[in-house]
Enzyme design. Structure first.
Site, short mmCIF file in Angstrom:
data_model
loop_
_atom_site.label_atom_id
_atom_site.label_comp_id
_atom_site.label_asym_id
_atom_site.label_seq_id
_atom_site.Cartn_x
_atom_site.Cartn_y
_atom_site.Cartn_z
N ALA A 1 0.83 -1.21 0.00
CA ALA A 1 0.00 0.00 0.00
C ALA A 1 0.86 1.26 0.00
CB ALA A 1 -0.92 0.01 1.22
N THR A 2 2.03 1.16 0.61
CA THR A 2 2.93 2.32 0.60
C THR A 2 3.28 2.69 -0.84
OG1 THR A 2 3.83 1.81 2.78
CG2 THR A 2 5.19 3.17 1.33
N GLN B 1 -6.94 -0.79 6.04
CA GLN B 1 -7.58 -1.29 7.26
C GLN B 1 -9.07 -1.56 7.11
OE1 GLN B 1 -5.92 -2.27 9.81
NE2 GLN B 1 -3.92 -1.33 9.46
N SER C 1 -3.01 -3.72 0.85
CA SER C 1 -1.86 -4.62 1.04
C SER C 1 -2.36 -6.00 1.45
CB SER C 1 -0.96 -4.11 2.18
OG SER C 1 -0.04 -3.18 1.73
N ALA C 2 -1.82 -7.03 0.83
CA ALA C 2 -2.31 -8.40 1.09
C ALA C 2 -2.06 -8.84 2.53
CB ALA C 2 -1.63 -9.38 0.13
N HIS C 3 -0.96 -8.34 3.13
CA HIS C 3 -0.62 -8.88 4.46
C HIS C 3 -1.53 -8.34 5.56
CE1 HIS C 3 1.67 -5.43 6.30
NE2 HIS C 3 1.71 -5.07 5.05
N CYS D 1 4.62 1.22 12.52
CA CYS D 1 5.60 2.15 11.91
C CYS D 1 6.05 3.19 12.90
CB CYS D 1 4.97 2.87 10.72
SG CYS D 1 4.16 1.75 9.63
N ASN E 1 -5.82 3.14 11.07
CA ASN E 1 -5.13 1.94 11.52
C ASN E 1 -4.96 1.87 13.04
OD1 ASN E 1 -3.48 4.19 10.64
ND2 ASN E 1 -1.71 3.03 11.34
N THR F 1 8.99 -7.25 -12.90
CA THR F 1 8.43 -8.59 -13.03
C THR F 1 7.37 -8.83 -11.96
OG1 THR F 1 10.49 -9.42 -13.95
CG2 THR F 1 8.99 -11.06 -13.00
C1 LIG Z 1 -3.76 2.62 6.82
C2 LIG Z 1 -2.44 2.05 6.39
N1 LIG Z 1 -1.90 2.48 5.22
C3 LIG Z 1 -0.71 1.99 4.81
C4 LIG Z 1 0.00 1.07 5.57
C5 LIG Z 1 1.32 0.56 5.03
O1 LIG Z 1 1.17 -0.78 4.62
P1 LIG Z 1 2.44 -1.50 3.90
O2 LIG Z 1 1.95 -2.87 3.51
O3 LIG Z 1 3.52 -1.52 4.95
O4 LIG Z 1 2.81 -0.62 2.72
C6 LIG Z 1 -0.53 0.62 6.79
C7 LIG Z 1 0.24 -0.35 7.66
N2 LIG Z 1 0.04 -0.04 9.02
C8 LIG Z 1 0.65 -0.92 10.00
C9 LIG Z 1 2.16 -0.90 9.88
S1 LIG Z 1 2.76 0.71 10.08
C10 LIG Z 1 0.18 -0.55 11.42
O5 LIG Z 1 0.75 -1.09 12.39
O6 LIG Z 1 -0.80 0.23 11.51
C11 LIG Z 1 -1.78 1.10 7.20
O7 LIG Z 1 -2.33 0.68 8.35
#
Ligand SMILES: Cc1ncc(COP(=O)(O)O)c(CN[C@@H](CS)C(=O)O)c1O
Length: 393
Positions: free
Chosen positions: A72-73, A183, A203-205, A330, A155, A241
């Site tokens: 997502a970043t 979220q 983001s998938a995770h 973060c 988040n 890729t």
């Molecule tokens: C609203 C929102 N937007 C972007 C991100 C970033 O996701 P990434 O997959 O790392 O790019 C997060 C990830 N927030 C985690 C890690 S900082 C939290 O502990 O809240 C998020 O919550």
């Protein structure tokens, strides 16, 4: 000691069923999808299936785009820097509106664009912790505001913003609308056609898929200058890729997380676990839970325990095998008062005591029973040794 994971807003466990689907693409089906030989072409049907699952998961129209990226970043950077390239630099629209409580992937990117000359407005949150349509109406400048970027769900608090109304106001004033939906997916219904958002990132995770893969939804008939240049992958919209194992896993994770049954389970069973823990927290002296639970994602509690530093409480929980956080991962090293608390004008001493519990469909009633016992004991013990805490003051 059995560990209990309550930090799902930071990242989630890969669903074992998702891993099963992903595994062949980490072993035998390793071809580069751009290769013309059978090793490359044999993964195409799986990629198409994954895209179908992603489109269905957010109810995206066939004419729209979903770009597979790393997270997502990256998606947030793609949208914000694309708007900078295509509007701020090249049109009369030089204004971006966002909120004071965005994730750093949005707020820090916008800070950078501001340093390059972009006019920025950061909307405050209401006392309820939400971004109100009225605040956007006051700030938006017809035909000068290029983009409004407001997250779907926060988040740290789990509070859910009225994105459908906000997107409507943006469009009525000639602006595009982006929402960071990280979220929201898998917790509330995300429908890009109903809400008419123009850009949406995930983001998938965050919904039991793997780390390192995400998606950017772009509404039909919209194009942005890409963040990455290079090969012609994703029709030139995202060079590099494609992460086929991640894409296939994310598609299935999206299907599992956004089905009617899954959302019902999240909003009934997971919410019942969350509410049980929240009710106990509310029963403790001098504690507050941020935001009305009916306006929050069903899995999240951001609570403040007067007289207890967030980090100390986390350490105590961790010693008992319980994983939570002081806010977003973060900023977990950052001792600054939580901006969400500050934005909601919550006392500074409380702002340092925020602890976030974020549940998932893999938590159980027995786990929450144990968490409740540990929380009650930890709060009692930490206040007994606190040099500042006096009950009720
Ligand atoms: C609203 C929102 N937007 C972007 C991100 C970033 O996701 P990434 O997959 O790392 O790019 C997060 C990830 N927030 C985690 C890690 S900082 C939290 O502990 O809240 C998020 O919550």
């Amino acid at each position: 000691m059995e560990r209990i994971y309550l930090d799902n807003n930071a990242t989630t466990m890969i669903d074992p069923e998702v891993f099963k689907v992903m595994e062949p693409f980490l072993k035998d089906k390793f071809g580069n999808p751009n290769s013309l030989h059978s090793f490359g072409t044999e993964v195409h049907k799986d990629m198409i299936k994954a895209l179908d699952q992603l489109y269905a998961g957010i109810n995206a129209s066939d004419e729209s785009d979903i770009i597979i990226n790393s997270c997502a970043t990256e998606g947030n950077n793609t949208v914000l820097k694309g708007i900078y390239f295509d509007f701020i630099q090249n049109s009369d629209k030089k204004h971006i509106i966002t909120s004071q409580i965005e994730h750093p992937a949005v707020s820090h990117t916008i800070n950078f664009l501001e340093s390059l000359g972009t006019k920025v407005t950061r909307l405050p949150v209401s006392p309820e912790g939400l971004i109100t349509p009225d605040s956007l109406k006051e700030a938006i400048i017809k035909d000068e505001t290029a983009l409004v970027s407001i997250m779907w769900a926060n988040n740290e608090t789990g509070l859910i913003n009225p994105v459908k109304e906000l997107a409507k106001i943006a469009h009525e004033n000639g602006a595009l609308f982006h929402t960071d939906a990280v979220q929201a997916i898998g917790k509330v219904k995300v429908d890009v056609q109903d809400t008419e958002v123009d850009f949406l990132t995930f983001s998938a995770h965050k919904f039991h898929g793997p780390k390192g893969v995400g998606g950017l939804y772009i509404r039909e008939n919209l194009e942005l200058t890409p963040l990455f240049h290079g090969g012609e992958q994703m029709a030139g919209k995202r060079a590099g890729t494609v992460n086929v194992p991640g894409m296939v896993a994310m598609g299935y994770a999206m299907e599992l997380a956004t089905s009617t049954e899954a959302l019902e389970y999240e909003n009934k069973f997971v919410r019942s676990l969350r509410d049980r823990l929240e009710d106990v927290i509310n029963s403790l002296d001098d504690t507050i839970v941020i935001g009305d639970r009916n306006y929050r994602t069903p899995n999240t509690i951001l609570a403040s325990f007067k007289g207890i530093e967030g980090e100390s409480f986390l350490w105590d929980l961790n010693q008992n095998g319980i994983a939570a956080s002081t806010g977003s991962a973060c900023s977990s090293e950052d001792l600054e008062a939580d901006p969400t608390f500050v934005a909601m004008s919550i006392d500074a001493d409380l702002a340092h005591t925020g602890v976030r519990f974020s549940l998932s469909r893999f938590n159980t009633e027995d786990e929450i029973d144990r968490v409740i016992e540990v929380v009650k004991k930890s709060v009692k013990r930490l206040r007994e040794i606190s040099s500042t805490y006096v009950k009720g003051e």
